[in-house]
Scaffold this motif. Structure first.
Motif, mmCIF file in Angstrom:
data_model
loop_
_atom_site.group_PDB
_atom_site.id
_atom_site.type_symbol
_atom_site.label_atom_id
_atom_site.label_comp_id
_atom_site.label_asym_id
_atom_site.label_seq_id
_atom_site.Cartn_x
_atom_site.Cartn_y
_atom_site.Cartn_z
ATOM 1 N N VAL A 30 -16.346 -9.807 -10.324
ATOM 2 C CA VAL A 30 -14.884 -9.650 -10.566
ATOM 3 C C VAL A 30 -14.574 -8.291 -10.008
ATOM 4 N N ILE A 31 -15.096 -7.390 -10.262
ATOM 5 C CA ILE A 31 -14.994 -6.077 -9.866
ATOM 6 C C ILE A 31 -15.991 -5.043 -9.963
ATOM 7 N N ARG A 32 -16.139 -4.103 -8.959
ATOM 8 C CA ARG A 32 -17.268 -3.021 -9.130
ATOM 9 C C ARG A 32 -16.392 -1.571 -8.857
ATOM 10 N N GLN A 33 -17.420 -0.858 -9.454
ATOM 11 C CA GLN A 33 -16.853 0.744 -9.132
ATOM 12 C C GLN A 33 -18.216 1.626 -9.122
ATOM 13 N N SER A 36 -8.091 -4.596 -12.819
ATOM 14 C CA SER A 36 -8.396 -3.341 -12.605
ATOM 15 C C SER A 36 -9.162 -2.680 -13.768
ATOM 16 N N ALA A 79 -10.981 1.192 -9.263
ATOM 17 C CA ALA A 79 -10.936 -0.107 -8.724
ATOM 18 C C ALA A 79 -10.147 -0.901 -8.780
ATOM 19 N N THR A 80 -9.569 -1.568 -8.070
ATOM 20 C CA THR A 80 -8.362 -2.665 -8.278
ATOM 21 C C THR A 80 -8.818 -3.873 -7.277
ATOM 22 N N GLU A 81 -8.534 -4.824 -8.070
ATOM 23 C CA GLU A 81 -8.880 -6.216 -6.904
ATOM 24 C C GLU A 81 -7.658 -7.190 -7.678
ATOM 25 N N ASN A 82 -6.481 -7.148 -6.899
ATOM 26 C CA ASN A 82 -5.364 -8.100 -7.254
ATOM 27 C C ASN A 82 -4.986 -7.881 -8.916
ATOM 28 N N ARG A 83 -5.234 -8.874 -9.555
ATOM 29 C CA ARG A 83 -4.760 -8.637 -11.159
ATOM 30 C C ARG A 83 -5.607 -8.084 -12.033
ATOM 31 N N ARG A 124 -21.790 -2.283 -1.543
ATOM 32 C CA ARG A 124 -21.548 -3.882 -1.221
ATOM 33 C C ARG A 124 -23.192 -4.407 -1.069
#
Lengths: 119, 115
Positions: free
Chosen positions: B48-51, B65, B59-63, A104
């Motif tokens: 949008v998303i991080r891994q 992945s 990782a998944t964030e709503n719609r 984060r």
């Protein structure tokens, strides 16, 4: 503020003019980054501050580029004697972290950028 | 040095369909972070998303992945149930954990969602 604020949003300069681009990061964010984004490309790193200290300026393309963050919050990117190849979007980003750690803390929050056009 | 490659300059998808954006990277590091950022016409880069590379679970964030294949150094983004507001440039980014200023971006994929 709630986000990273950059001004001006658009700047048109005549070749040879000096320009100054301002970045107001999220309050309390330690790290501040400047990126240059040419048309159709991804952002390229320019320089990095940790508080007021400029720890890395390896990405600055020439000595005409200068950045400062004197009080550890607002930063200014100055370009002297602008050239046409300086035309790009200049993005500022900040993050809470000063280094490695939880993911984060490594997330960058970007401003909307300043689009510089040099004629 | 780390490099990030996005081999699809442009993609399009019908609204409500699924699309996958590709990203590969090159590194000798074992621990690192990967990100997908979205840049709409407003130019604001939005995470949008991080891994984290040490996590095996995608990782998944709503719609949104990801399909993270560490051995293949691949990090694709899947957008399900595409919406018109998903139209944007998408950038894949790599970051080494020890160097706060070393974030590398790919050249981007322009995604258009068609009604």
């Amino acid at each position: 503020g709630a986000g990273v604020s950059q001004s001006p949003r658009y700047k048109v300069a005549k070749r040879g003019q000096d320009v100054a681009l301002r970045c107001d990061p999220i309050s309390g964010h330690v790290s501040l980054f400047w990126y240059q984004q040419a048309l159709g490309q991804g952002p390229e790193f320019l320089t990095y501050f940790q508080n007021e200290a400029q720890l890395d300026k390896s990405g600055l393309p020439s000595d005409r580029f200068f950045a400062e963050r004197p009080e550890g919050s607002v930063s200014t990117l100055k370009i002297q004697r602008t050239q046409q190849e300086d035309s790009a979007v200049y993005l500022c980003a900040s993050s809470l972290s000063s280094g490695s750690g939880k993911s984060r803390a490594n997330v960058l929050t970007f401003g909307a950028g300043s689009r510089l056009t040099v004629l | 040095a780390q490099t990030v490659t996005q081999s699809q300059p442009e993609m399009s998808v019908q609204e409500a369909e699924t699309v996958t954006l590709s990203c590969t990277y090159d590194t000798s590091e074992n621990n690192y972070y990967l990100f997908w950022y979205k840049q709409p016409p407003s130019r604001q880069m939005i995470l949008v998303i991080r891994q984290e590379a040490y996590k095996q679970q995608n990782a998944t964030e709503n719609r949104f992945s990801v399909n993270f294949q560490k051995a293949a150094k691949s990090f694709s983004l899947k957008i399900s149930d595409s919406q018109l507001g998903d139209t944007a440039m998408y950038f894949c980014a790599f970051k080494a954990p020890y160097n706060n200023n070393d974030m590398r971006f790919g050249a981007g994929t322009r995604l258009t969602v068609k009604p």
